[in-house]
Design a protein around this motif. Sequence first.
Motif, PDB file in Angstrom:
ATOM      1  N   SER A 147     -25.256 -61.745  15.582  1.00  0.00           N
ATOM      2  CA  SER A 147     -24.985 -60.424  15.031  1.00  0.00           C
ATOM      3  C   SER A 147     -24.383 -60.561  13.636  1.00  0.00           C
ATOM      4  O   SER A 147     -23.533 -61.418  13.388  1.00  0.00           O
ATOM      5  N   ASP A 149     -23.001 -57.808  12.305  1.00  0.00           N
ATOM      6  CA  ASP A 149     -22.135 -56.632  12.249  1.00  0.00           C
ATOM      7  C   ASP A 149     -20.756 -57.028  11.723  1.00  0.00           C
ATOM      8  O   ASP A 149     -20.100 -57.906  12.282  1.00  0.00           O
ATOM      9  N   PHE A 152     -18.015 -56.925  14.349  1.00  0.00           N
ATOM     10  CA  PHE A 152     -18.408 -57.569  15.609  1.00  0.00           C
ATOM     11  C   PHE A 152     -17.202 -57.867  16.506  1.00  0.00           C
ATOM     12  O   PHE A 152     -17.191 -57.534  17.688  1.00  0.00           O
ATOM     13  N   THR A 286     -24.432 -54.689  16.258  1.00  0.00           N
ATOM     14  CA  THR A 286     -25.865 -54.822  15.991  1.00  0.00           C
ATOM     15  C   THR A 286     -26.356 -56.183  16.481  1.00  0.00           C
ATOM     16  O   THR A 286     -25.634 -57.183  16.424  1.00  0.00           O
ATOM     17  N   SER A 287     -27.590 -56.189  16.989  1.00  0.00           N
ATOM     18  CA  SER A 287     -28.218 -57.417  17.519  1.00  0.00           C
ATOM     19  C   SER A 287     -27.391 -58.040  18.637  1.00  0.00           C
ATOM     20  O   SER A 287     -27.316 -59.261  18.766  1.00  0.00           O
TER      21      SER A 287
END
Length: 357
Positions: A147, A149, A152, A286-287
Amino acid sequence: MARIARPLEVSDSERKELESWLRRQRMPAAEQLRARIILLSTEGLPGRVVGERVGVTSETVNKWRNRFKTHRVAGLTDAPRTGRPRTINDQKVTDLINKTLKEKPKNATHWSTSLMAKETGLSAMSVSRIWRAFGLKPHRHDTFKLSTDPHFVAKVHDIVGLYMNPPTKAMVLCVDEKSQIQAINRTQPALPLSFGHTETRTHDYVRHGTTTLFAALDIATGEVIGRLHRRHRATEFLAFLKEIDRAVPPNMDVHLVMDNYGTHKTAKVRAWFAARPRYHVHFTPTSASWINQVERFFGLISERWIKRNSHRSTRELESSIKDYLKTYNEDPKPFEWHKSADQIIESIARLSDKLNK
């Protein structure tokens, strides 16, 4: 009265070594028995008495006394057994391991047993055995995506905190859509499972449309609120939120864990949440869809129900999924979350370090 035998002479260092054998939990039982024989023999007890105390014959006691006199402590361990001489030395094993880890074959992306056997001069069976011994599987690979982000760490702590310490008088629901579920029908009937034969089906099929499963997993009970729509726009997602609102008792707060898909953040959806303060939204990084527990349920329904079923229409597929949801909710089981946020972040950090080397 037992006859006093001549005590077996044992040095202080040998006595300490034998006594340590008796304290080791993973020491072979046979070797601990021999240590007891020798230690009792230092007390001047006859072989018969020593044998009675440890549960062996006097002949066995004499055997290990003599072995100790000849070879000392080293004589009490199991001697190597006779057999075929070793043909692959340590250097050959080391060379094979290094080649597996650091090199690639000229005509392939990865090593196979036959390619490595040709390269090293060993047999394919020997290569396979060495790989198994060291846990190497060149024919397999896994995928990953880190990720990017910037939040995160904070998001992982937030969501994992919900899983491991859920709030009181509130419901935690993991929400997502499983889109593009295909209604597939095989071109010919499958051959059933029988003795010595697996179930067999044709590789080709006919598509009859798709549907989308909207699901909300209650992490406390494992129960799933599910609805089916042919499309997965913000309109359908908003309709599903209304289904959730009807299913959850009005006096409970609701924490929703969901990803950053565009339909989850439209103006109408944000306005819906703003008008209902009991809803608290927690977006995954994200991801990082793996942190959403509903993905576990999607994997379950795919593997156990959808993958090997055949459906002649989208309506038939949707009816089949509804049947599964009803059966599943009759005896739901919550998924267990084991890793703490710190453990997850540490494992991601280790992976990042490997990539940056």
